[in-house]
Design an enzyme around this catalytic site. Structure first.
Site, PDB file in Angstrom:
ATOM      1  N   THR A  16       5.671   3.440 -17.490  1.00  0.00           N
ATOM      2  CA  THR A  16       5.288   4.059 -16.214  1.00  0.00           C
ATOM      3  C   THR A  16       6.086   3.466 -15.060  1.00  0.00           C
ATOM      4  OG1 THR A  16       3.507   2.461 -16.073  1.00  0.00           O
ATOM      5  CG2 THR A  16       2.935   4.615 -16.933  1.00  0.00           C
ATOM      6  N   SER A 252       3.779  -6.806  -8.493  1.00  0.00           N
ATOM      7  CA  SER A 252       3.735  -5.403  -8.887  1.00  0.00           C
ATOM      8  C   SER A 252       5.147  -4.943  -9.178  1.00  0.00           C
ATOM      9  CB  SER A 252       3.153  -4.562  -7.761  1.00  0.00           C
ATOM     10  OG  SER A 252       4.125  -4.432  -6.761  1.00  0.00           O
ATOM     11  N   LYS A 253       5.231  -3.704  -9.626  1.00  0.00           N
ATOM     12  CA  LYS A 253       6.545  -3.168  -9.955  1.00  0.00           C
ATOM     13  C   LYS A 253       7.403  -3.049  -8.702  1.00  0.00           C
ATOM     14  CE  LYS A 253       4.901  -1.195 -14.176  1.00  0.00           C
ATOM     15  NZ  LYS A 253       4.399  -0.163 -14.991  1.00  0.00           N
ATOM     16  N   ARG A 254       6.774  -3.172  -7.555  1.00  0.00           N
ATOM     17  CA  ARG A 254       7.530  -3.035  -6.318  1.00  0.00           C
ATOM     18  C   ARG A 254       7.795  -4.372  -5.626  1.00  0.00           C
ATOM     19  NH1 ARG A 254       4.430   0.907  -7.081  1.00  0.00           N
ATOM     20  NH2 ARG A 254       2.621  -0.272  -6.398  1.00  0.00           N
ATOM     21  N   SER A 258      10.229  -8.556  -8.715  1.00  0.00           N
ATOM     22  CA  SER A 258       9.953  -7.622  -9.790  1.00  0.00           C
ATOM     23  C   SER A 258      11.161  -7.317 -10.658  1.00  0.00           C
ATOM     24  CB  SER A 258       9.428  -6.328  -9.200  1.00  0.00           C
ATOM     25  OG  SER A 258      10.419  -5.798  -8.364  1.00  0.00           O
TER      26      SER A 258
END
Ligand code: GLU
Length: 489
Positions: A16, A252-254, A258
């Site tokens: 995702t 987080s992915k952001r 990351s």
């Protein structure tokens, strides 16, 4: 047939988004756990959420494993005895198990609209009642058409009041069954939910130890119920402590830390990242801090995994990078720098010089790196510092301002220095030291002033390496040219 007593761990990311350092650390612990017990490390792609699917995520994962050297024994493209390893290619399996549960009355088709459930939830909230969805509470006749109808687990069939399991580092965990809703097993698109597919696959892939992030503790009671209902042996569970960013917020992915590939492009070494991540939440039980991947495998003991959150810290990663850079031989160091330097300068300049493809360029880079090899922390930042060794910086008044030098005084000293240096053909370090020191003595000028003037003319920047090393690296012709340029301003 594989040996059931064998340790098998799995890393089961959903594609995702790109893996962030927290997930990469999970993969690393799964790898270390398996390898420290001569077991297998399996990579499974949990791609059952069609809406959140990010194409390219799987390829990035492969890149991450390759670069860090944590090679899965089984996985998509790699293959293995228990494939396929993409859940989207295993849909029939989940359907089969779901139908078995339906046949036993442990699951049921439920076409109840989500809006109706949400409404009931809202009503309960207004009445200050707790609400946990159970199909029996809704009067509903299902039509004959079962296509696109979700299948839910039937909680009322579970015996007892609680569900209990043991987490390898957190001990016994108990959850009250009254808090668990009739959760979905198969969605209306025919795909399984995470909970359902995860359990089926961990069982079929003979996973012995489920190692995953803390955030999945909340799903574990449902998994336990599924193991029981399906009659599967229950694997060991270990939930890793969360990794927080420097701001104490969840990575987080952001968030900044990351992107592993970004770290790669800044010159972080894979060994340093692996070393750093392994010690983020795990204690080797000795004072040793610097480890290679194989040393980590040898030292790894899951009992020393901590439960409290681990905090990502850039300075500490830098420290590990410095340690691992120091262990590199010159050739390896050159290989780290080559792509970074190429990236740094604009492609036109590179192409016109066939940059770094000839022995002279490599020899020059080696000479630069020899000077301060042990001080380099972050190769990309280091290139910022040594930029002037590749290109003559523009000299203007702002340089003098930066160095806090008076223009008239500066010009006098540079002119006199030039005369001294020009008269000298030998450009060897010891000789240059003698010349400049002699000049300082005879001129009565302060060492600092002379040094600053030289540095300003040759580099236009504060800091960087020792001035005599700079002069030697630039060579006679270029050093004199830069001193002359400083006078022309
Ligand atoms: N698909 C889940 C994830 O995205 C896997 C969690 C687990 O390991 O059970 O991380």
């Amino acid at each position: 047939m594989s040996d059931n007593s064998k340790v098998r761990t799995r890393f089961a990311p959903s594609p995702t988004g790109y893996l962030h350092l927290g997930s990469i650390r999970t993969a690393l612990f799964c790898y270390l756990f398996a390898k420290s017990k001569s077991g297998q490390f399996v990579w499974r792609l949990e791609d059952t959420d069609q809406e959140r699917f990010v194409s390219g995520a799987e390829a990035q994962m492969r890149q991450v494993f390759d670069w860090l050297g944590i090679a899965p024994d089984e996985g998509p493209e790699i293959g293995g005895e228990f494939g396929p390893y993409r859940q989207s290619e295993r849909l029939k399996l989940y359907q089969r198990f779901a139908h078995e549960l339906v046949d036993q009355g442990l699951a049921y088709y439920s076409d109840l609209n989500q809006a109706v459930i949400e409404e009931a939830k809202l009503k309960a909230k207004q009445d200050k009642r707790s609400f946990v969805f159970r199909g029996e509470d809704f009067d509903r006749q299902l039509g004959d058409n079962r296509a696109n109808v979700p299948i839910r687990f039937r909680m009322s069939k579970v015996v007892g009041d609680t569900v209990t399991w043991k987490d390898s580092i957190r001990g016994e965990q108990t959850v009250n069954l009254s808090t668990i809703e009739d959760f979905i097993l198969i969605k209306s698109d025919g795909y399984p939910t995470y909970n359902f597919a995860n359990v089926i696959d961990d069982h079929l892939m003979q996973v012995s130890d489920v190692i995953r992030a803390e955030e999945f503790i909340a799903s574990t009671p449902k998994h336990q119920l599924l193991y029981q209902s399906l009659g599967f042996a229950v694997p060991n569970f270990l939930h890793l402590p969360i990794v927080l960013g420097e701001d104490k917020k969840k990575l987080s992915k952001r968030s900044g830390a990351s992107d592993l590939m970004l770290l790669k492009h800044q010159g972080y070494l894979p060994n340093a990242i692996v070393n750093y991540l392994a010690l983020l939440g795990w204690n080797p039980g000795s004072t040793q801090e610097v480890f290679s991947l194989s040393q980590l495998v040898a030292a790894f003991n899951p009992k020393s995994l901590q439960v409290s959150p681990a905090i990502y810290n850039q300075e500490r990663l830098d420290w590990f990078n410095t340690q691992h850079l120091r262990m590199l031989g010159m050739q390896e160091l050159v290989e780290v720098f080559k792509p970074l330097i190429k990236d740094y300068f604009d492609p036109e300049w590179e192409a016109s010089r066939n940059f770094l493809s000839n022995p002279d360029d490599i020899a020059y880079l080696e000479r630069i790196l020899t000077v301060e090899k042990d001080k380099i922390t972050n190769p990309k930042q280091y290139i910022d510092k040594i930029y002037f060794l590749y290109r003559r910086p523009k000299f203007d008044q702002t340089v003098l301002d930066r160095f806090d030098l008076d223009k008239a005084d500066f010009e006098v000293v540079v002119e006199r220095l030039l005369a001294v240096l020009e008269s000298n053909q030998d450009w060897e370090k010891g000789e240059l030291i003698n010349l400049v020191k002699g000049f300082i003595k005879s001129s009565g000028l302060s060492t600092k002033f002379v040094m600053m003037s030289l540095r300003a003319s040759l580099t236009s920047q504060l800091g960087a390496m020792g001035i005599y090393d700079i002069m030697v690296l630039l060579g006679r012709q270029e050093s004199l040219a830069r001193l002359n340029q400083a006078l022309e301003e």
